[in-house]
Enzyme design. Structure first.
Site, PDB file in Angstrom:
ATOM      1  N   TRP A  69       0.818  -1.212   0.000  1.00 35.76           N
ATOM      2  CA  TRP A  69       0.000   0.000   0.000  1.00 35.76           C
ATOM      3  C   TRP A  69       0.854   1.266   0.000  1.00 35.76           C
ATOM      4  O   TRP A  69       0.466   2.276  -0.591  1.00 35.76           O
ATOM      5  CB  TRP A  69      -0.989  -0.027   1.160  1.00 35.76           C
ATOM      6  CG  TRP A  69      -2.159  -0.903   0.800  1.00 35.76           C
ATOM      7  CD1 TRP A  69      -2.278  -2.241   1.009  1.00 35.76           C
ATOM      8  CD2 TRP A  69      -3.323  -0.504   0.075  1.00 35.76           C
ATOM      9  NE1 TRP A  69      -3.451  -2.698   0.476  1.00 35.76           N
ATOM     10  CE2 TRP A  69      -4.117  -1.658  -0.101  1.00 35.76           C
ATOM     11  CE3 TRP A  69      -3.776   0.712  -0.428  1.00 35.76           C
ATOM     12  CZ2 TRP A  69      -5.341  -1.626  -0.765  1.00 35.76           C
ATOM     13  CZ3 TRP A  69      -5.014   0.752  -1.083  1.00 35.76           C
ATOM     14  CH2 TRP A  69      -5.774  -0.412  -1.254  1.00 35.76           C
ATOM     15  N   LYS A 146     -12.706 -11.970   0.039  1.00 29.46           N
ATOM     16  CA  LYS A 146     -11.772 -11.082   0.720  1.00 29.46           C
ATOM     17  C   LYS A 146     -11.625  -9.745   0.015  1.00 29.46           C
ATOM     18  O   LYS A 146     -11.743  -8.679   0.631  1.00 29.46           O
ATOM     19  CB  LYS A 146     -10.410 -11.772   0.865  1.00 29.46           C
ATOM     20  CG  LYS A 146      -9.364 -10.930   1.605  1.00 29.46           C
ATOM     21  CD  LYS A 146      -8.370 -10.272   0.681  1.00 29.46           C
ATOM     22  CE  LYS A 146      -7.343  -9.453   1.460  1.00 29.46           C
ATOM     23  NZ  LYS A 146      -6.337  -8.837   0.592  1.00 29.46           N
ATOM     24  N   ASP A 177      -8.232 -12.809   5.329  1.00 30.11           N
ATOM     25  CA  ASP A 177      -6.934 -12.994   4.699  1.00 30.11           C
ATOM     26  C   ASP A 177      -6.068 -13.853   5.614  1.00 30.11           C
ATOM     27  O   ASP A 177      -6.545 -14.412   6.601  1.00 30.11           O
ATOM     28  CB  ASP A 177      -6.269 -11.649   4.381  1.00 30.11           C
ATOM     29  CG  ASP A 177      -5.908 -10.855   5.633  1.00 30.11           C
ATOM     30  OD1 ASP A 177      -6.221 -11.306   6.759  1.00 30.11           O
ATOM     31  OD2 ASP A 177      -5.310  -9.771   5.493  1.00 30.11           O
ATOM     32  N   ASP A 233     -11.566  -5.430  11.762  1.00 30.08           N
ATOM     33  CA  ASP A 233     -10.499  -5.899  10.885  1.00 30.08           C
ATOM     34  C   ASP A 233      -9.220  -5.088  11.051  1.00 30.08           C
ATOM     35  O   ASP A 233      -8.118  -5.638  11.029  1.00 30.08           O
ATOM     36  CB  ASP A 233     -10.955  -5.842   9.420  1.00 30.08           C
ATOM     37  CG  ASP A 233      -9.883  -6.351   8.466  1.00 30.08           C
ATOM     38  OD1 ASP A 233      -9.463  -7.514   8.613  1.00 30.08           O
ATOM     39  OD2 ASP A 233      -9.453  -5.581   7.594  1.00 30.08           O
TER      40      ASP A 233
END
Length: 281
Positions: A69, A146, A177, A233
């Protein structure tokens, strides 16, 4: 004595949604889209489309998700997109983190990008459940996969990072994940089958085969704690990364939590509960 599910939910309930939202801002993925928002001058719709497309190809990475990312943000800060689909495919072709199954990832972008490009996705930010259903239709999926629920989570991050006050609906499941699966096993929320030393191999098998069971567990914890699974999450993914990267050495994970300025006694208790079956003593 309360079960592990109730104990984890109880700690999360005490920490509360305000704390969780603050913790989200320490997630490296949140930091990445925050930089993108700043550098692309708060063009929310463009940032949202780039981020959703990146989430849709964020599987089978060849490095850590944090690094993937960070690379994504840096790439589009340095290569501001003009033609969304062409420029995004160029990014997929150049990213070392997307090298595995690259052809399949390009194919997915080709099949979805033109639909995404012509929509005003920012109109969906105040109704993330509608965005979830839209992405399921565009990708022709059930919606619990996912990358689909992860795309909704990252859209939520974009909205918050760009200054909007968003909330997450309770009914969107957690993205399953590798990290979430490992934490589900190591906490005892899912029984370990065979040798616990093989948790790595087991997690890679179960994250697909028992995805809905894992989602059901965290949805129940969400209901008990009052914190939606997509918000959960962020906590599970970041804490899971600290534990996995430290080989379940809790002292090392705690040091990293202090660096993030996210340490308190309740988080420590949560850290121990999540790692109970796999802890390096």
């Amino acid at each position: 004595m309360s079960g592990i599910k109730e104990r984890i939910a109880g700690i999360l309930r005490e920490l509360g949604i305000v704390w969780v939202r603050g913790f989200e801002e320490r997630d490296p993925q949140y930091a990445a889209v925050t930089r993108l928002c700043r550098e692309l001058e708060h063009d929310v719709d463009k940032i949202l489309k780039l981020t959703i497309l990146n989430a849709l190809v964020s599987y089978q990475l060849t490095g850590k998700g944090e690094d993937h990312w960070n690379y994504f943000a840096n790439y589009f800060i340095g290569n501001k997109p003009v033609d969304l689909c062409r420029d995004f495919i160029n990014y997929v072709m150049n990213s070392r983190y997307l090298a595995r199954y690259r052809d399949s990832k390009v194919k997915r972008i080709r099949s979805t990008c033109s639909q995404i490009a012509r929509l005003s996705l920012s109109n969906y930010l105040n109704d993330l459940a509608s965005l979830w259903r839209l992405l399921s239709r565009i990708t022709n999926t059930h919606g619990d996969e996912k990358t689909i629920v992860f795309a909704v989570k990252m859209a939520y991050y974009v909205g918050r990072a760009c200054g909007l006050d968003l909330s997450v609906p309770m009914d969107i499941p957690i993205p399953v994940d590798y990290r979430v699966t490992v934490m589900t096993i190591c906490s005892g929320l899912m029984p370990i089958i065979g040798n616990s030393n093989k948790v790595t191999d087991l997690a890679r098998e179960l994250m697909t085969r028992r995805r809905r069971e894992i989602q059901g567990v965290w949805s129940e914890i969400g209901r008990l704690s009052g914190i939606p699974p997509l918000n959960l999450d962020s906590v599970i993914w970041v804490l899971g990364g600290l534990l996995i990267n430290s080989s379940f050495n809790v002292d090392r994970a705690i040091n990293e939590l202090r660096v993030l300025n996210a340490y308190n006694e309740k988080v420590l208790e949560l850290l121990y509960l999540l790692s109970e079956r796999c802890i390096n003593k």
